[in-house]
Every structure is written in structure tokens, then in C-alpha cells.
Scaffold this active site. Structure first.
Site, short mmCIF file in Angstrom:
data_model
loop_
_atom_site.label_atom_id
_atom_site.label_comp_id
_atom_site.label_asym_id
_atom_site.label_seq_id
_atom_site.Cartn_x
_atom_site.Cartn_y
_atom_site.Cartn_z
N THR A 282 0.82 -1.23 0.00
CA THR A 282 0.00 0.00 0.00
C THR A 282 0.85 1.28 0.00
O THR A 282 0.31 2.37 -0.11
CB THR A 282 -0.86 0.05 1.27
OG1 THR A 282 0.04 -0.06 2.39
CG2 THR A 282 -1.88 -1.05 1.31
N ARG A 283 2.15 1.13 0.20
CA ARG A 283 3.08 2.25 0.38
C ARG A 283 2.88 2.95 1.73
O ARG A 283 3.45 4.00 1.97
CB ARG A 283 3.00 3.29 -0.76
CG ARG A 283 3.29 2.71 -2.16
CD ARG A 283 4.65 2.02 -2.21
NE ARG A 283 5.07 1.69 -3.57
CZ ARG A 283 5.30 0.44 -4.01
NH1 ARG A 283 5.12 -0.60 -3.22
NH2 ARG A 283 5.72 0.24 -5.24
#
Ligand code: FMN
Length: 235
Positions: free
Chosen positions: A199-200
Site C-alpha cells: 500500500t506504500r
């Protein structure tokens, strides 16, 4: 016909939400034990080929940075050790500006560690002891390489190596450590543990020494052990 690779589209999945790195995963409230823990994971992972490989960044006195890969050769409560030629470019930087940053990235584990601090030379004894533990061919190479100097061609290097091989052909005679070869220890003031998420929303927990006279905001900064503070950084 040229085929363009779409570099902008290149990405691989990292960890999912079932595998986040939280404060409860810290094995200690100081960085050394946490480094040991992650380093052991990297050593035990078959997918990490050279777990002690790291990049070392130095900067000249004009503040111009340069980086190169090195091998970590030990760590203890004093710091993180590496060996090189004291006349190399990195050593010139360190003579002028004795601060450096080390970075490990174990890509299959999606884990990165960044270590920053001051750098000191190891003692002659410690450097000699490590030098004598190296394979003989590495000792001979180190004795003929004026690291980072310009040379005419590979043949010149090979000739020097062959001459040194002859000189040290009696293997009962140890190859002396060149005076200009030795170790350093990076004494950490800041160590960040990073774990990557698909998802960063990456996890970042940093241990750092307090700045002089710093007032701590307890909502974000926590007291660790041995004079360390720790805090979480936005990804
Ligand atoms: C994986 C890897 C490990 C390396 N380990 C060392 C090392 O431990 N010591 C060293 O002096 N150079 C090592 N090198 C070579 C350095 O990256 C670099 O070429 C050399 O130290 C000269 O750098 P400088 O001119 O910036 O001083 C290694 C290179 C690689 C790719």
C-alpha cells in the site's frame, strides 16, 4: 526497432496488511539488538545472497556526497565496522568530514536499515587481525591496489598482482597488511528500521540520540534504553 521498457510501470508487491512492523515487534528499546534481529533474519533467509552488503555514503568537506557498496565486517556496542584503503576516495572524504551513512536493503524481506553517525579508524591491531583472517589472494590484491587511484590498464594491475604472488609464494610467510589499509567503525547516532508495504503505507521506526537541550514531545517521541529515543516516521 527499439522497444522502450516502461520503467514508470515497474513495481512489485511488498508486504500486505497482515505483516506490518509495529512498536510491539521491537526486540529491544535500543537499535543494536533490533539490528541483530533483522540481520539474523537476513542471514537465515536463503533469498538474501550477501546480507552484510550495504551502501556507505560519505561527503567531501564541500558537502558533495558519494556512495559505494561495502561489506559489513562486524558490529558491537561501539558501532558498525568495515575495512578499506585509507587512501581511497571514501577515506579522503572521512578525513575531511568524519560522518557517514550506511544503508542495508534486504529486498526479498522488504526491509531497510539506515545508520548515521560519526566514523573513527579502528586500531592497527584490530585492522591487522582482520587482514590476517582474509584469503591470501585478497591480502595480495589489497597490497597491490592503490584503491581509487588512476591506473593505465588492467594489465598493469595484473602485472603487479603476479609480481606480488611471486614475492609471497612461500605461504608460510604472512602477507603484511599495507599501512594504508584498515578498518573504520561507524558510531550510530540515528538508526532507522523500514519495512515496505504494498500500500506504500510503509513502517518506519527510528532510534536517535536526543539533540542537546531538546524538549521531548511524548505524543510522538518515546524514551528508549541507553539514552536512545524512538519515534515513528510517516512513510
Ligand atoms: C558487494 C560489494 C562489496 C564491496 N565491499 C568492499 C569493502 O568491504 N571494502 C572496500 O574497500 N571496497 C568494497 N567494494 C568496492 C567498493 O564499492 C568501491 O568500489 C571501493 O571501495 C572504492 O570506493 P571509493 O573510490 O569511493 O573509495 C565492494 C563492492 C561491492 C559491489
Amino acid at each position: 526497432m527499439t522497444s522502450e521498457r516502461d520503467i514508470a510501470a515497474m513495481r512489485v508487491p511488498y508486504n500486505d496488511d497482515n505483516s506490518v512492523f509495529t512498536e510491539s515487534d521491537l526486540v529491544s528499546m535500543e537499535p543494536f539488538a533490533n539490528f541483530r534481529h533483522w540481520f539474523e533474519q537476513a542471514c537465515q533467509s536463503k533469498s538474501v545472497v550477501e546480507p552484510n552488503a550495504m551502501s556507505l555514503a560519505t561527503a567531501s568537506k564541500e558537502g558533495r556526497p558519494s556512495t559505494r557498496m561495502l561489506l559489513l565486517k562486524g558490529f558491537d556496542e561501539r558501532g558498525f565496522k568495515f575495512f578499506t584503503n585509507y587512501n581511497s576516495r571514501k577515506s579522503h572524504d572521512l578525513d575531511e568530514n568524519p560522518y557517514a551513512s550506511m544503508m542495508f536493503y534486504w529486498d526479498t524481506l522488504k526491509k531497510m536499515v539506515r545508520i548515521e553517525g560519526s566514523v573513527e579508524k579502528l586500531s592497527e591491531e584490530e585492522s591487522s587481525e582482520y587482514f590476517q583472517s582474509r584469503p591470501r589472494c585478497s591480502q595480495i590484491s589489497a597490497s597491490v591496489s592503490q584503491q581509487s587511484s588512476t591506473i593505465p590498464n588492467r594489465e598493469a594491475l595484473r602485472n603487479d598482482y603476479e609480481a606480488a604472488l611471486k614475492k609471497y609464494e612461500d605461504e608460510s610467510i604472512p602477507v603484511p597488511k599495507p599501512e594504508s589499509w584498515g578498518g573504520y567503525v561507524l558510531k550510530p547516532e540515528r538508526v532507522e528500521f523500514w519495512q515496505g508495504q504494498t500500500t506504500r503505507l510503509h513502517d518506519r521506526i527510528v532510534f536517535r540520540k536526543p539533540a542537546q537541550g531538546e524538549t521531548i514531545d511524548p505524543s510522538v517521541t518515546h524514551q528508549g534504553d541507553n539514552g536512545w529515543l524512538y519515534e515513528r516516521l510517516a512513510p
